[in-house]
Design a protein around this motif. Structure first.
Motif, PDB file in Angstrom:
ATOM      1  N   GLY A   1      30.614 -26.078   0.491  1.00  0.00           N
ATOM      2  CA  GLY A   1      32.038 -26.126   0.804  1.00  0.00           C
ATOM      3  C   GLY A   1      32.674 -27.454   0.466  1.00  0.00           C
ATOM      4  O   GLY A   1      33.841 -27.506   0.047  1.00  0.00           O
ATOM      5  N   ASP A   2      31.917 -28.534   0.617  1.00  0.00           N
ATOM      6  CA  ASP A   2      32.456 -29.856   0.282  1.00  0.00           C
ATOM      7  C   ASP A   2      32.668 -30.005  -1.226  1.00  0.00           C
ATOM      8  O   ASP A   2      33.590 -30.701  -1.661  1.00  0.00           O
ATOM      9  N   LEU A   3      31.831 -29.340  -2.021  1.00  0.00           N
ATOM     10  CA  LEU A   3      32.041 -29.341  -3.472  1.00  0.00           C
ATOM     11  C   LEU A   3      33.272 -28.518  -3.834  1.00  0.00           C
ATOM     12  O   LEU A   3      34.101 -28.943  -4.643  1.00  0.00           O
ATOM     13  N   LEU A   4      33.389 -27.339  -3.236  1.00  0.00           N
ATOM     14  CA  LEU A   4      34.532 -26.479  -3.523  1.00  0.00           C
ATOM     15  C   LEU A   4      35.836 -27.110  -3.065  1.00  0.00           C
ATOM     16  O   LEU A   4      36.881 -26.921  -3.693  1.00  0.00           O
ATOM     17  N   ARG A   5      35.775 -27.871  -1.994  1.00  0.00           N
ATOM     18  CA  ARG A   5      36.969 -28.509  -1.424  1.00  0.00           C
ATOM     19  C   ARG A   5      37.326 -29.796  -2.157  1.00  0.00           C
ATOM     20  O   ARG A   5      38.414 -30.338  -1.987  1.00  0.00           O
ATOM     21  N   GLY A   6      36.391 -30.298  -2.971  1.00  0.00           N
ATOM     22  CA  GLY A   6      36.636 -31.540  -3.687  1.00  0.00           C
ATOM     23  C   GLY A   6      36.345 -32.782  -2.875  1.00  0.00           C
ATOM     24  O   GLY A   6      36.692 -33.897  -3.282  1.00  0.00           O
ATOM     25  N   LYS A   7      35.702 -32.623  -1.725  1.00  0.00           N
ATOM     26  CA  LYS A   7      35.365 -33.778  -0.897  1.00  0.00           C
ATOM     27  C   LYS A   7      34.202 -34.565  -1.482  1.00  0.00           C
ATOM     28  O   LYS A   7      34.053 -35.760  -1.226  1.00  0.00           O
ATOM     29  N   THR A   8      33.351 -33.884  -2.215  1.00  0.00           N
ATOM     30  CA  THR A   8      32.188 -34.502  -2.837  1.00  0.00           C
ATOM     31  C   THR A   8      32.181 -34.141  -4.307  1.00  0.00           C
ATOM     32  O   THR A   8      32.377 -32.972  -4.662  1.00  0.00           O
ATOM     33  N   SER A   9      31.976 -35.109  -5.151  1.00  0.00           N
ATOM     34  CA  SER A   9      31.906 -34.832  -6.583  1.00  0.00           C
ATOM     35  C   SER A   9      30.465 -34.551  -6.968  1.00  0.00           C
ATOM     36  O   SER A   9      29.530 -35.012  -6.310  1.00  0.00           O
ATOM     37  N   PHE A  10      30.302 -33.782  -8.018  1.00  0.00           N
ATOM     38  CA  PHE A  10      28.957 -33.443  -8.469  1.00  0.00           C
ATOM     39  C   PHE A  10      28.925 -33.517  -9.983  1.00  0.00           C
ATOM     40  O   PHE A  10      29.617 -32.766 -10.673  1.00  0.00           O
ATOM     41  N   GLU A  11      28.152 -34.440 -10.485  1.00  0.00           N
ATOM     42  CA  GLU A  11      27.955 -34.549 -11.923  1.00  0.00           C
ATOM     43  C   GLU A  11      26.475 -34.371 -12.202  1.00  0.00           C
ATOM     44  O   GLU A  11      25.642 -35.122 -11.700  1.00  0.00           O
ATOM     45  N   ARG A  12      26.172 -33.357 -12.983  1.00  0.00           N
ATOM     46  CA  ARG A  12      24.782 -33.028 -13.271  1.00  0.00           C
ATOM     47  C   ARG A  12      24.274 -33.850 -14.456  1.00  0.00           C
ATOM     48  O   ARG A  12      24.860 -33.799 -15.540  1.00  0.00           O
ATOM     49  N   ALA A  13      23.206 -34.606 -14.241  1.00  0.00           N
ATOM     50  CA  ALA A  13      22.520 -35.271 -15.346  1.00  0.00           C
ATOM     51  C   ALA A  13      21.654 -34.234 -16.063  1.00  0.00           C
ATOM     52  O   ALA A  13      21.238 -33.240 -15.449  1.00  0.00           O
ATOM     53  N   PRO A  14      21.384 -34.432 -17.351  1.00  0.00           N
ATOM     54  CA  PRO A  14      20.633 -33.425 -18.109  1.00  0.00           C
ATOM     55  C   PRO A  14      19.297 -33.037 -17.487  1.00  0.00           C
ATOM     56  O   PRO A  14      18.887 -31.884 -17.564  1.00  0.00           O
ATOM     57  N   GLY A  15      18.630 -33.980 -16.852  1.00  0.00           N
ATOM     58  CA  GLY A  15      17.311 -33.680 -16.308  1.00  0.00           C
ATOM     59  C   GLY A  15      17.304 -33.281 -14.843  1.00  0.00           C
ATOM     60  O   GLY A  15      16.227 -33.047 -14.276  1.00  0.00           O
ATOM     61  N   ASP A  16      18.459 -33.182 -14.213  1.00  0.00           N
ATOM     62  CA  ASP A  16      18.507 -32.830 -12.792  1.00  0.00           C
ATOM     63  C   ASP A  16      17.986 -31.419 -12.553  1.00  0.00           C
ATOM     64  O   ASP A  16      18.336 -30.469 -13.272  1.00  0.00           O
ATOM     65  N   ILE A  17      17.191 -31.274 -11.511  1.00  0.00           N
ATOM     66  CA  ILE A  17      16.837 -29.959 -10.977  1.00  0.00           C
ATOM     67  C   ILE A  17      17.679 -29.765  -9.720  1.00  0.00           C
ATOM     68  O   ILE A  17      17.687 -30.626  -8.834  1.00  0.00           O
ATOM     69  N   THR A  18      18.409 -28.673  -9.668  1.00  0.00           N
ATOM     70  CA  THR A  18      19.289 -28.422  -8.527  1.00  0.00           C
ATOM     71  C   THR A  18      18.866 -27.143  -7.813  1.00  0.00           C
ATOM     72  O   THR A  18      18.374 -26.197  -8.442  1.00  0.00           O
ATOM     73  N   VAL A  19      19.080 -27.132  -6.509  1.00  0.00           N
ATOM     74  CA  VAL A  19      18.753 -25.970  -5.676  1.00  0.00           C
ATOM     75  C   VAL A  19      19.926 -25.677  -4.763  1.00  0.00           C
ATOM     76  O   VAL A  19      20.474 -26.593  -4.125  1.00  0.00           O
ATOM     77  N   PHE A  20      20.322 -24.414  -4.699  1.00  0.00           N
ATOM     78  CA  PHE A  20      21.288 -23.949  -3.700  1.00  0.00           C
ATOM     79  C   PHE A  20      20.520 -23.102  -2.702  1.00  0.00           C
ATOM     80  O   PHE A  20      20.062 -22.002  -3.002  1.00  0.00           O
ATOM     81  N   ASP A  21      20.368 -23.623  -1.482  1.00  0.00           N
ATOM     82  CA  ASP A  21      19.660 -22.945  -0.402  1.00  0.00           C
ATOM     83  C   ASP A  21      20.674 -22.105   0.367  1.00  0.00           C
ATOM     84  O   ASP A  21      21.494 -22.629   1.117  1.00  0.00           O
TER      85      ASP A  21
END
Length: 328
Positions: free
Chosen positions: A276-296
């Motif tokens: 929700g903080d990403l959708l709301r714009g409260k937190t920015s998210f920039e993916r580096a090419p090697g990042d592994i991401t998980v949505f729990d």
């Protein structure tokens, strides 16, 4: 949501599964689920402690509840998993949603919650993919072939038009021709012959299983991979291999809930961000090419309630459902 005008003419609306299916629209559900995440981020919507307990009958029973005071929204979903239902010819997941008038405590609407749970979870997964997966993702691996796996794949293909190749892993390791036929006109779909190889070759991995244990080896997960994890929704369940979470950038729907019943329970001190903080714009998210991401994904009561409110309002406008006198 409009409360009854008097105690004498109060009505209770019932919506069965056929009526719910008629009223549900994926795009509307996507908007309602996004609203739930934003309400949660703004702390205008609350999620109360989850009840999730095993039963002597072999099932698991749970209650997810919450409210959004500014929205006049209050209610709960009573749901769980009864595996023996398959032998009875029924769906093992069962859910019922109750909307309540927050001003009086009176019930407003009882809704069959199975389809709502399915579609809102698919929509939540789709939002996670939009925020976290690489936008040029073309290959997806999905574990599971059931109702939830299918809706997760449906939303993935809706929201990520670059996806072309899908490999799936069934519980018995065999082909699922019904699944293939359902998606054949939208992607190149085939059964995975080697689950670790399928993970290693994929940009996105979705796990939508009963959560009985790790589904693949740690070494299979390559830099740049995104994983949507659906199946861990109870204490003791897991789908990811040990030691993966400390290596990833972790996003959850609710931090406390994920630590209690989600994949995060296995590494509760892993730093995390709420979607929700990403959708709301409260937190920015920039993916580096090697990042592994998980949505729990553990599922928020607010998602059930915003979708249920949508159906309640649509039923009122169309005259859908059964209305019972419910005086008090």
């Amino acid at each position: 949501m409009t409360p009854s005008t008097s105690s004498a003419d109060a009505l209770l609306l019932l919506l069965d599964k056929h009526q719910v299916n008629t009223l549900l629209c994926p795009d509307d559900v996507l908007r309602a689920v996004r609203e739930a995440f934003v309400l949660h981020s703004d702390r205008e919507g609350r999620v109360f402690p989850v009840v999730r307990e095993p039963l002597a009958t072999g099932g698991v029973f749970g209650i997810k509840s919450g409210d959004a005071q500014t929205q006049g929204l209050l209610g709960f979903k009573a749901a769980g998993f009864w595996p023996a239902n398959r032998q009875r010819g029924g769906e093992p997941h069962q859910a019922t949603i109750l909307l309540i008038d927050p001003a009086t405590g009176r019930p407003l609407c009882v809704i069959d919650g199975n389809a709502i749970t399915t579609v809102r979870t698919g929509a939540a997964g789709g939002l996670g993919l939009q925020q976290l997966a690489r936008p040029d993702s073309t290959r997806l691996c999905i574990f599971g072939t059931g109702v939830q796996a299918r809706i997760q794949l449906d939303f993935a293909l809706r929201l990520l038009p670059t996806l072309r190749e899908v490999r799936y892993v069934s519980a018995n390791g065999q082909r699922n021709t019904a699944l293939e036929e359902n998606f054949a006109d939208r992607c190149n779909i085939a059964s995975a012959t080697d689950r670790n190889a399928a993970v290693a070759e994929s940009d996105i991995v979705i796990t939508a299983t009963p959560g009985g244990g790790a589904l693949f080896d740690l070494e299979a997960v390559q830099p740049g991979t995104h994983l949507n994890c659906v199946g861990a929704d109870t204490r003791g369940k897991r789908e990811l291999p040990e030691s993966l979470l400390p290596r990833v950038r972790l996003v959850v729907d609710d931090r406390t809930q994920a630590q209690q019943i989600g994949e995060t329970q296995w590494a509760p001190h892993t730093p995390s961000t709420e979607l929700g903080d990403l959708l709301r714009g409260k937190t920015s998210f920039e993916r580096a090419p090697g990042d592994i991401t998980v949505f729990d994904m553990t599922g928020l009561a607010l998602q059930d309630l915003t979708v249920a409110r949508l159906l309640h309002e649509r039923a009122a406008a169309t005259g859908t459902g059964t209305r019972l006198a419910w005086p008090w």
